[in-house]
Design an enzyme around this catalytic site. Structure first.
Site, PDB file in Angstrom:
ATOM      1  N   GLU A   1      -3.204   2.942  12.130  1.00 42.17           N
ATOM      2  CA  GLU A   1      -3.804   3.888  11.188  1.00 42.17           C
ATOM      3  C   GLU A   1      -4.188   3.199   9.882  1.00 42.17           C
ATOM      4  O   GLU A   1      -5.252   3.436   9.328  1.00 42.17           O
ATOM      5  CB  GLU A   1      -2.816   5.022  10.935  1.00 42.17           C
ATOM      6  CG  GLU A   1      -3.386   6.132  10.089  1.00 42.17           C
ATOM      7  CD  GLU A   1      -2.480   7.359  10.024  1.00 42.17           C
ATOM      8  OE1 GLU A   1      -1.291   7.223  10.344  1.00 42.17           O
ATOM      9  OE2 GLU A   1      -2.977   8.422   9.628  1.00 42.17           O
TER      10      GLU A   1
ATOM     11  N   SER B   1       3.087  15.138   9.527  1.00 47.83           N
ATOM     12  CA  SER B   1       3.486  15.692   8.225  1.00 47.83           C
ATOM     13  C   SER B   1       4.063  17.095   8.376  1.00 47.83           C
ATOM     14  O   SER B   1       3.616  17.881   9.217  1.00 47.83           O
ATOM     15  CB  SER B   1       2.291  15.766   7.277  1.00 47.83           C
ATOM     16  OG  SER B   1       1.716  14.491   7.137  1.00 47.83           O
TER      17      SER B   1
ATOM     18  N   ASN C   1      -1.117   5.386  -1.293  1.00 48.35           N
ATOM     19  CA  ASN C   1      -1.244   4.018  -1.816  1.00 48.35           C
ATOM     20  C   ASN C   1      -0.029   3.583  -2.627  1.00 48.35           C
ATOM     21  O   ASN C   1       0.278   2.387  -2.696  1.00 48.35           O
ATOM     22  CB  ASN C   1      -2.537   3.896  -2.635  1.00 48.35           C
ATOM     23  CG  ASN C   1      -3.748   3.781  -1.718  1.00 48.35           C
ATOM     24  OD1 ASN C   1      -3.632   3.994  -0.504  1.00 48.35           O
ATOM     25  ND2 ASN C   1      -4.899   3.448  -2.283  1.00 48.35           N
ATOM     26  N   GLU C   2       0.675   4.560  -3.225  1.00 49.78           N
ATOM     27  CA  GLU C   2       1.904   4.182  -3.943  1.00 49.78           C
ATOM     28  C   GLU C   2       2.890   3.555  -2.944  1.00 49.78           C
ATOM     29  O   GLU C   2       3.515   2.522  -3.223  1.00 49.78           O
ATOM     30  CB  GLU C   2       2.552   5.415  -4.601  1.00 49.78           C
ATOM     31  CG  GLU C   2       1.791   5.976  -5.803  1.00 49.78           C
ATOM     32  CD  GLU C   2       0.614   6.868  -5.398  1.00 49.78           C
ATOM     33  OE1 GLU C   2       0.435   7.123  -4.193  1.00 49.78           O
ATOM     34  OE2 GLU C   2      -0.143   7.292  -6.297  1.00 49.78           O
TER      35      GLU C   2
ATOM     36  N   GLN D   1      -2.902  14.689  15.106  1.00 52.54           N
ATOM     37  CA  GLN D   1      -1.659  14.000  14.720  1.00 52.54           C
ATOM     38  C   GLN D   1      -0.737  14.989  14.004  1.00 52.54           C
ATOM     39  O   GLN D   1      -1.067  15.474  12.923  1.00 52.54           O
ATOM     40  CB  GLN D   1      -2.006  12.848  13.784  1.00 52.54           C
ATOM     41  CG  GLN D   1      -0.816  12.028  13.349  1.00 52.54           C
ATOM     42  CD  GLN D   1      -1.184  11.059  12.236  1.00 52.54           C
ATOM     43  OE1 GLN D   1      -1.985  11.398  11.357  1.00 52.54           O
ATOM     44  NE2 GLN D   1      -0.628   9.873  12.269  1.00 52.54           N
ATOM     45  N   GLY D   2       0.432  15.253  14.585  1.00 54.31           N
ATOM     46  CA  GLY D   2       1.365  16.197  13.984  1.00 54.31           C
ATOM     47  C   GLY D   2       2.601  15.497  13.455  1.00 54.31           C
ATOM     48  O   GLY D   2       3.659  15.525  14.074  1.00 54.31           O
TER      49      GLY D   2
HETATM   50  C1  LIG Z   1      -7.606  14.069   4.456  1.00 53.80           C
HETATM   51  C2  LIG Z   1      -6.180  14.070   4.942  1.00 53.80           C
HETATM   52  C3  LIG Z   1      -5.933  14.095   6.301  1.00 53.80           C
HETATM   53  C4  LIG Z   1      -4.612  14.122   6.778  1.00 53.80           C
HETATM   54  N1  LIG Z   1      -4.430  14.215   8.132  1.00 53.80           N
HETATM   55  C5  LIG Z   1      -3.168  14.297   8.613  1.00 53.80           C
HETATM   56  C6  LIG Z   1      -2.960  14.455  10.019  1.00 53.80           C
HETATM   57  O1  LIG Z   1      -3.902  14.524  10.822  1.00 53.80           O
HETATM   58  N2  LIG Z   1      -1.687  14.543  10.465  1.00 53.80           N
HETATM   59  C7  LIG Z   1      -0.609  14.473   9.624  1.00 53.80           C
HETATM   60  O2  LIG Z   1       0.510  14.521  10.123  1.00 53.80           O
HETATM   61  N3  LIG Z   1      -0.770  14.334   8.275  1.00 53.80           N
HETATM   62  C8  LIG Z   1      -2.031  14.250   7.757  1.00 53.80           C
HETATM   63  N4  LIG Z   1      -2.227  14.130   6.387  1.00 53.80           N
HETATM   64  C9  LIG Z   1      -1.072  14.173   5.499  1.00 53.80           C
HETATM   65  C10 LIG Z   1      -0.757  12.845   4.846  1.00 53.80           C
HETATM   66  O3  LIG Z   1      -0.250  11.926   5.768  1.00 53.80           O
HETATM   67  C11 LIG Z   1       0.236  13.137   3.715  1.00 53.80           C
HETATM   68  O4  LIG Z   1      -0.455  13.901   2.746  1.00 53.80           O
HETATM   69  C12 LIG Z   1       0.780  11.875   3.055  1.00 53.80           C
HETATM   70  O5  LIG Z   1       1.645  11.213   3.946  1.00 53.80           O
HETATM   71  C13 LIG Z   1       1.537  12.173   1.749  1.00 53.80           C
HETATM   72  O6  LIG Z   1       2.520  13.121   1.954  1.00 53.80           O
HETATM   73  P1  LIG Z   1       2.633  14.421   1.024  1.00 53.80           P
HETATM   74  O7  LIG Z   1       1.275  15.058   0.968  1.00 53.80           O
HETATM   75  O8  LIG Z   1       3.792  15.212   1.522  1.00 53.80           O
HETATM   76  O9  LIG Z   1       2.939  13.890  -0.448  1.00 53.80           O
HETATM   77  P2  LIG Z   1       4.348  13.422  -1.029  1.00 53.80           P
HETATM   78  O10 LIG Z   1       5.035  12.558  -0.046  1.00 53.80           O
HETATM   79  O11 LIG Z   1       5.067  14.624  -1.526  1.00 53.80           O
HETATM   80  O12 LIG Z   1       3.873  12.521  -2.234  1.00 53.80           O
HETATM   81  C14 LIG Z   1       3.384  13.058  -3.468  1.00 53.80           C
HETATM   82  C15 LIG Z   1       3.149  11.873  -4.410  1.00 53.80           C
HETATM   83  O13 LIG Z   1       4.397  11.203  -4.679  1.00 53.80           O
HETATM   84  C16 LIG Z   1       4.289   9.824  -4.359  1.00 53.80           C
HETATM   85  N5  LIG Z   1       5.535   9.335  -3.783  1.00 53.80           N
HETATM   86  C17 LIG Z   1       6.307   9.954  -2.861  1.00 53.80           C
HETATM   87  N6  LIG Z   1       7.368   9.169  -2.543  1.00 53.80           N
HETATM   88  C18 LIG Z   1       7.253   8.028  -3.285  1.00 53.80           C
HETATM   89  C19 LIG Z   1       8.023   6.832  -3.406  1.00 53.80           C
HETATM   90  N7  LIG Z   1       9.126   6.643  -2.677  1.00 53.80           N
HETATM   91  N8  LIG Z   1       7.601   5.883  -4.268  1.00 53.80           N
HETATM   92  C20 LIG Z   1       6.466   6.044  -4.995  1.00 53.80           C
HETATM   93  N9  LIG Z   1       5.692   7.164  -4.934  1.00 53.80           N
HETATM   94  C21 LIG Z   1       6.078   8.130  -4.092  1.00 53.80           C
HETATM   95  C22 LIG Z   1       3.198   9.756  -3.314  1.00 53.80           C
HETATM   96  O14 LIG Z   1       2.617   8.469  -3.246  1.00 53.80           O
HETATM   97  C23 LIG Z   1       2.206  10.806  -3.813  1.00 53.80           C
HETATM   98  O15 LIG Z   1       1.388  10.295  -4.821  1.00 53.80           O
HETATM   99  C24 LIG Z   1      -3.526  14.114   5.875  1.00 53.80           C
HETATM  100  C25 LIG Z   1      -3.761  14.069   4.500  1.00 53.80           C
HETATM  101  C26 LIG Z   1      -5.069  14.081   4.031  1.00 53.80           C
HETATM  102  C27 LIG Z   1      -5.299  14.069   2.545  1.00 53.80           C
END
Ligand SMILES: Cc1cc2nc3c(=O)[nH]c(=O)nc-3n(C[C@H](O)[C@H](O)[C@H](O)COP(=O)(O)OP(=O)(O)OC[C@H]3O[C@@H](n4cnc5c(N)ncnc54)[C@H](O)[C@@H]3O)c2cc1C
Length: 382
Positions: free
Chosen positions: A245, A128, A365-366, A125-126
């Protein structure tokens, strides 16, 4: 809701149980998030496919058994109860496939699904990007129309791609109309990872396994037939995947029911040698076991809704919150029961490290709490 299983469902369960008993490897396979472990898991995936257990709920023409959602849940329960290997194909079969069934052309279905079922093509899945996680609509990887060649040129960077370094294909969102408003200018593309211009760089997770990859795309050509669900329609297509998902398919209750049973086994074993410690954590262990049963009942209720044609929608965020927090509770309780020995390597320790990611992936979860507050409880937006 009728909680009893029909005769044919019981015989489906017996058939699945017998096959799993005869075929699940006696020794656990090495982690599927390492290169060698992934190869071992592929052998297993192909064995599942040969016996038509790899995608039980798909129609037979694509490699499935045409099983109902109820039978799929039964299969999942038996799968985890048997201690069968993790599904390294899950991003394809549980996330992309439902989207292909819903939005794919007949040609795409024929081309993509049988190879996915047979673990010939392995999908990651691409979505992020370094600047787009929770705020997925902020993605900047772009798709530029190449009318002369009948396709698109993709450029940009994807990150956190689970098992991307071991997969053959990627499904992802790209900005195809830079002028359109955020959600409106995206398209959903299917990309072979051996295409010229793709660079995949694996990197390690918290537990040390090389389970993640960054994927760099530099002017990668994909033909028109690899747009899924229409140009600039990527957001609504992706949201369908998101429902799978967060909700049913990624985390069926079987996984937690089996972990809860293992937790009680662990509690019984600890009780013999450390009765006071076992007594101190008895209520937490029971609570986690009861919560796993509650998740099962909640899921059965959702399946009832789906089979009666009622949409699940934002309720999938409730599933996500529940399973991710339950998984941490199950593992934390097990580690507290085991005590100092939990410092050493073991399935509970490894599982605990992975459970910490549950509140992050599939939408944090947020964000899920905001969805519940706004869409289910009708609270005002901030
Ligand atoms: C084990 C694992 C597997 C994964 N596999 C994939 C994959 O296969 N393909 C893929 O595309 N991605 C994958 N991901 C990425 C995952 O989808 C992202 O990490 C996730 O969507 C959060 O994005 P971020 O890491 O950029 O954090 P951010 O979006 O930067 O968030 C950082 C923190 O800020 C909080 N936050 C951000 N915006 C808000 C808001 N509006 N209100 C309240 N709180 C907020 C978030 O909840 C979090 O706690 C994976 C992640 C993990 C940990």
């Amino acid at each position: 809701m009728d909680l009893g299983w029909s005769g044919s469902e019981q015989s489906f369960r017996r058939e699945a149980r017998a096959w799993l008993r005869a075929n699940v490897p006696e020794r656990p396979l090495p982690s599927g998030d390492t290169r060698a472990g992934f190869a071992a898991h592929l052998e297993w995936e192909r064995r599942l496919h040969r016996a038509r257990w790899s995608v039980v709920s798909w129609p037979e023409e694509f490699g499935g058994r045409g099983a109902t959602l109820w039978e799929w849940l039964i299969f999942e329960e038996e799968y985890y109860r048997a201690g069968a290997p993790q599904r390294v194909t899950q991003n394809g079969i549980f996330l992309l496939a439902p989207t292909v069934f819903e939005f794919g052309t007949p040609e795409q279905r024929q081309r993509i699904l049988p190879r996915m079922a047979a673990a010939q093509d392995l999908w990651c899945q691409g979505w992020s990007e370094p600047g787009a996680g929770s705020d997925l609509a902020a993605i900047s990887s772009r798709a530029v129309r190449d009318a002369a060649s009948g396709g698109w040129r993709l450029s940009g960077q994807k990150t956190w791609t689970t098992r991307g370094a071991f997969c053959t294909h990627l499904f992802g969102l790209f900005r195809s109309d830079p002028e359109a408003r955020r959600h409106h200018g995206l398209s959903y593309f299917l990309v072979p990872l051996d295409a010229p211009g793709v660079t995949v760089r694996g990197f390690a997770r918290l537990d040390g396994d090389e389970g993640f990859a960054e994927v760099f795309l530099d002017d990668v050509f994909v033909p028109d037939r690899d747009v899924l669900g229409g140009v600039n329609q990527g957001w609504s297509v992706a949201m369908a995947t998101t429902g799978s998902e967060r909700g049913l398919t990624l985390r069926s209750p079987g996984r937690f029911l089996s972990a809860a049973d293992r937790l009680l086994d662990t509690a019984r074993q600890v009780r013999a040698a450390h009765p006071r410690r076992a007594a101190a954590h008895r209520d937490r262990a029971l609570r986690a076991w009861i919560d796993a049963q509650a998740y099962q009942l909640f899921t059965l209720e959702q399946v009832t809704a789906i089979t009666e044609g009622r949409p699940v929608g934002a309720e999938s965020s409730l599933n996500k919150l529940f399973w991710s927090e339950l998984d941490i509770r199950l593992h934390e309780t097990a580690l507290d029961l085991i005590g100092d020995e939990a410092e050493t390597e073991g399935p509970w320790t490894k599982g605990f490290l992975f459970s910490l990611a549950g509140p992050i992936y599939a939408g944090t979860n947020e964000i899920q709490r905001t969805i519940v507050a706004e869409r289910l409880l009708g609270l005002p937006r901030k």
